[in-house]
Motif scaffolding. Structure first.
Motif, PDB file in Angstrom:
ATOM      1  N   LEU A   2      -3.762   7.298   3.887  1.00 15.13           N
ATOM      2  CA  LEU A   2      -4.155   5.964   3.412  1.00 15.13           C
ATOM      3  C   LEU A   2      -5.648   5.943   3.104  1.00 15.13           C
ATOM      4  O   LEU A   2      -6.074   5.435   2.065  1.00 15.13           O
ATOM      5  N   ALA A   3      -6.449   6.475   4.011  1.00  9.35           N
ATOM      6  CA  ALA A   3      -7.903   6.490   3.830  1.00  9.35           C
ATOM      7  C   ALA A   3      -8.303   7.327   2.622  1.00  9.35           C
ATOM      8  O   ALA A   3      -9.183   6.940   1.852  1.00  9.35           O
ATOM      9  N   ARG A   4      -7.646   8.460   2.455  1.00 11.66           N
ATOM     10  CA  ARG A   4      -7.960   9.351   1.335  1.00 11.66           C
ATOM     11  C   ARG A   4      -7.714   8.646   0.000  1.00 11.66           C
ATOM     12  O   ARG A   4      -8.513   8.758  -0.927  1.00 11.66           O
ATOM     13  N   GLU A   5      -6.635   7.897  -0.093  1.00  7.49           N
ATOM     14  CA  GLU A   5      -6.334   7.166  -1.332  1.00  7.49           C
ATOM     15  C   GLU A   5      -7.422   6.142  -1.639  1.00  7.49           C
ATOM     16  O   GLU A   5      -7.790   5.936  -2.793  1.00  7.49           O
ATOM     17  N   LEU A   6      -7.954   5.500  -0.622  1.00 10.25           N
ATOM     18  CA  LEU A   6      -8.970   4.470  -0.845  1.00 10.25           C
ATOM     19  C   LEU A   6     -10.265   5.044  -1.396  1.00 10.25           C
ATOM     20  O   LEU A   6     -11.035   4.331  -2.042  1.00 10.25           O
ATOM     21  N   LYS A   7     -10.500   6.326  -1.175  1.00  6.63           N
ATOM     22  CA  LYS A   7     -11.714   6.957  -1.721  1.00  6.63           C
ATOM     23  C   LYS A   7     -11.684   6.982  -3.245  1.00  6.63           C
ATOM     24  O   LYS A   7     -12.715   7.119  -3.884  1.00  6.63           O
ATOM     25  N   ASN A   8     -10.507   6.829  -3.830  1.00  9.77           N
ATOM     26  CA  ASN A   8     -10.372   6.762  -5.288  1.00  9.77           C
ATOM     27  C   ASN A   8     -10.764   5.388  -5.834  1.00  9.77           C
ATOM     28  O   ASN A   8     -10.772   5.183  -7.038  1.00  9.77           O
ATOM     29  N   GLU A  32       4.585  13.923   0.411  1.00  9.73           N
ATOM     30  CA  GLU A  32       4.844  13.144  -0.800  1.00  9.73           C
ATOM     31  C   GLU A  32       5.098  11.678  -0.449  1.00  9.73           C
ATOM     32  O   GLU A  32       4.601  10.776  -1.123  1.00  9.73           O
ATOM     33  N   TYR A  33       5.877  11.443   0.596  1.00  3.35           N
ATOM     34  CA  TYR A  33       6.149  10.076   1.045  1.00  3.35           C
ATOM     35  C   TYR A  33       4.843   9.379   1.428  1.00  3.35           C
ATOM     36  O   TYR A  33       4.598   8.234   1.027  1.00  3.35           O
ATOM     37  N   LEU A  34       3.988  10.059   2.174  1.00  5.85           N
ATOM     38  CA  LEU A  34       2.735   9.450   2.602  1.00  5.85           C
ATOM     39  C   LEU A  34       1.800   9.197   1.427  1.00  5.85           C
ATOM     40  O   LEU A  34       1.093   8.179   1.406  1.00  5.85           O
ATOM     41  N   GLU A  35       1.804  10.070   0.439  1.00  5.97           N
ATOM     42  CA  GLU A  35       1.004   9.839  -0.769  1.00  5.97           C
ATOM     43  C   GLU A  35       1.505   8.612  -1.522  1.00  5.97           C
ATOM     44  O   GLU A  35       0.702   7.807  -2.012  1.00  5.97           O
ATOM     45  N   GLN A  36       2.827   8.458  -1.616  1.00  6.49           N
ATOM     46  CA  GLN A  36       3.397   7.274  -2.269  1.00  6.49           C
ATOM     47  C   GLN A  36       3.028   6.008  -1.492  1.00  6.49           C
ATOM     48  O   GLN A  36       2.677   4.993  -2.092  1.00  6.49           O
ATOM     49  N   GLU A  37       3.124   6.076  -0.180  1.00  5.12           N
ATOM     50  CA  GLU A  37       2.756   4.928   0.653  1.00  5.12           C
ATOM     51  C   GLU A  37       1.285   4.577   0.466  1.00  5.12           C
ATOM     52  O   GLU A  37       0.915   3.399   0.408  1.00  5.12           O
ATOM     53  N   ALA A  38       0.438   5.594   0.361  1.00  5.56           N
ATOM     54  CA  ALA A  38      -0.996   5.366   0.187  1.00  5.56           C
ATOM     55  C   ALA A  38      -1.278   4.646  -1.128  1.00  5.56           C
ATOM     56  O   ALA A  38      -2.121   3.740  -1.188  1.00  5.56           O
ATOM     57  N   LYS A  39      -0.581   5.011  -2.181  1.00  4.98           N
ATOM     58  CA  LYS A  39      -0.755   4.336  -3.478  1.00  4.98           C
ATOM     59  C   LYS A  39      -0.293   2.881  -3.381  1.00  4.98           C
ATOM     60  O   LYS A  39      -0.961   1.967  -3.881  1.00  4.98           O
ATOM     61  N   LYS A  40       0.852   2.656  -2.715  1.00  7.57           N
ATOM     62  CA  LYS A  40       1.350   1.289  -2.508  1.00  7.57           C
ATOM     63  C   LYS A  40       0.350   0.483  -1.671  1.00  7.57           C
ATOM     64  O   LYS A  40       0.143  -0.702  -1.920  1.00  7.57           O
ATOM     65  N   TYR A  41      -0.239   1.131  -0.683  1.00 11.54           N
ATOM     66  CA  TYR A  41      -1.228   0.496   0.182  1.00 11.54           C
ATOM     67  C   TYR A  41      -2.430   0.010  -0.623  1.00 11.54           C
ATOM     68  O   TYR A  41      -2.844  -1.151  -0.520  1.00 11.54           O
ATOM     69  N   ALA A  42      -2.975   0.888  -1.451  1.00 10.86           N
ATOM     70  CA  ALA A  42      -4.139   0.515  -2.269  1.00 10.86           C
ATOM     71  C   ALA A  42      -3.791  -0.663  -3.185  1.00 10.86           C
ATOM     72  O   ALA A  42      -4.591  -1.596  -3.333  1.00 10.86           O
ATOM     73  N   GLU A  43      -2.607  -0.645  -3.765  1.00 14.38           N
ATOM     74  CA  GLU A  43      -2.176  -1.759  -4.619  1.00 14.38           C
ATOM     75  C   GLU A  43      -2.036  -3.042  -3.804  1.00 14.38           C
ATOM     76  O   GLU A  43      -2.464  -4.107  -4.235  1.00 14.38           O
ATOM     77  N   HIS A  44      -1.429  -2.936  -2.637  1.00 14.94           N
ATOM     78  CA  HIS A  44      -1.171  -4.105  -1.791  1.00 14.94           C
ATOM     79  C   HIS A  44      -2.467  -4.794  -1.381  1.00 14.94           C
ATOM     80  O   HIS A  44      -2.597  -6.009  -1.509  1.00 14.94           O
ATOM     81  N   ILE A  45      -3.413  -4.022  -0.885  1.00 16.04           N
ATOM     82  CA  ILE A  45      -4.632  -4.656  -0.359  1.00 16.04           C
ATOM     83  C   ILE A  45      -5.530  -5.210  -1.467  1.00 16.04           C
ATOM     84  O   ILE A  45      -6.383  -6.054  -1.195  1.00 16.04           O
ATOM     85  N   GLN A  46      -5.307  -4.765  -2.711  1.00 15.54           N
ATOM     86  CA  GLN A  46      -6.099  -5.278  -3.825  1.00 15.54           C
ATOM     87  C   GLN A  46      -5.383  -6.391  -4.596  1.00 15.54           C
ATOM     88  O   GLN A  46      -5.988  -7.029  -5.454  1.00 15.54           O
ATOM     89  N   ALA A  47      -4.127  -6.630  -4.278  1.00 14.12           N
ATOM     90  CA  ALA A  47      -3.353  -7.647  -4.995  1.00 14.12           C
ATOM     91  C   ALA A  47      -3.912  -9.042  -4.702  1.00 14.12           C
ATOM     92  O   ALA A  47      -4.449  -9.302  -3.629  1.00 14.12           O
ATOM     93  N   SER A  48      -3.759  -9.923  -5.663  1.00 17.11           N
ATOM     94  CA  SER A  48      -4.239 -11.292  -5.468  1.00 17.11           C
ATOM     95  C   SER A  48      -3.399 -11.983  -4.391  1.00 17.11           C
ATOM     96  O   SER A  48      -2.265 -11.608  -4.127  1.00 17.11           O
ATOM     97  N   MET A  49      -3.996 -12.993  -3.795  1.00 18.24           N
ATOM     98  CA  MET A  49      -3.285 -13.734  -2.757  1.00 18.24           C
ATOM     99  C   MET A  49      -2.000 -14.320  -3.327  1.00 18.24           C
ATOM    100  O   MET A  49      -0.977 -14.349  -2.650  1.00 18.24           O
ATOM    101  N   ARG A  50      -2.019 -14.786  -4.570  1.00 13.84           N
ATOM    102  CA  ARG A  50      -0.813 -15.361  -5.192  1.00 13.84           C
ATOM    103  C   ARG A  50       0.317 -14.349  -5.243  1.00 13.84           C
ATOM    104  O   ARG A  50       1.474 -14.700  -5.046  1.00 13.84           O
TER     105      ARG A  50
END
Length: 179
Positions: A21-27, A157-175
């Motif tokens: 998760l942390a590694r993905e956020l470095k992007n 691979e599963y953890l990499e996919q989760e990391a990408k979903k994580y980055a999207e989730h935390i940046q998504a608008s509140m709506r």
């Protein structure tokens, strides 16, 4: 939106899931990532520094492994030390009003194990309620958590996919998150 992630893993370098998760956020150069255990190895939290950092960000994410149905102990200490009466809650405690808070956690259990009547008897949302209530008591807006299940058994691979979903989730608008 200014976003800060506060990671609280006692050994982030040895965690496959939290490290992914942390590694993905470095992007994402617009996300400020902090490792609480690295910053405070002696557990002496600089309260003023932490409070000033909270004021600078619109959304704060707490990333941690789910430990005994809660967060790791340094993060609990951080909550106790930083979210003080008169600053975060109570009379004059309105500094976090309008801030958005989100939990991102990893667990070795399955999603089915975290359901009513499952192995853990409660949903993960129910088990996160003390953190949710703490942040709401501090006048913050609590957004839906991001959970990675099967963290210890998941493939790279599963953890990499989760990391990408994580980055999207935390940046998504509140709506988007509160639909």
């Amino acid at each position: 939106m200014k976003l800060m992630v506060i990671a609280a893993h006692p050994n982030l370098n040895h965690s496959r899931a939290n490290r992914a998760l942390a590694r993905e956020l470095k992007n994402h150069t617009d996300i400020h990532f902090r490792d609480l255990y690295q910053e405070y190895p002696n557990w002496s939290i600089d309260v003023e520094k932490e409070q000033q950092l909270l004021l600078q960000y619109d959304r704060i994410v707490f990333q941690f492994p789910f430990y005994w149905y809660s967060c790791p102990p340094l993060l609990k200490k951080w909550f106790d030390d930083v979210l003080t009466f008169g600053w975060a809650f109570g009379p004059g405690g309105d500094h976090l009003k309008g801030k958005e808070f989100l939990v991102a956690t990893t667990t070795g259990g399955t999603e089915g194990g975290y359901r009513s009547g499952g192995d853990n008897w409660f949903t993960i949302s129910e088990l996160l309620r003390p953190i949710q209530r703490t942040l709401m008591r501090c006048n913050g807006t609590y957004l839906p958590a991001f959970i990675t299940y099967n963290a210890d058994k998941g493939s790279d691979e599963y953890l990499e996919q989760e990391a990408k979903k994580y980055a999207e989730h935390i940046q998504a608008s509140m709506r988007v998150l509160v639909h």
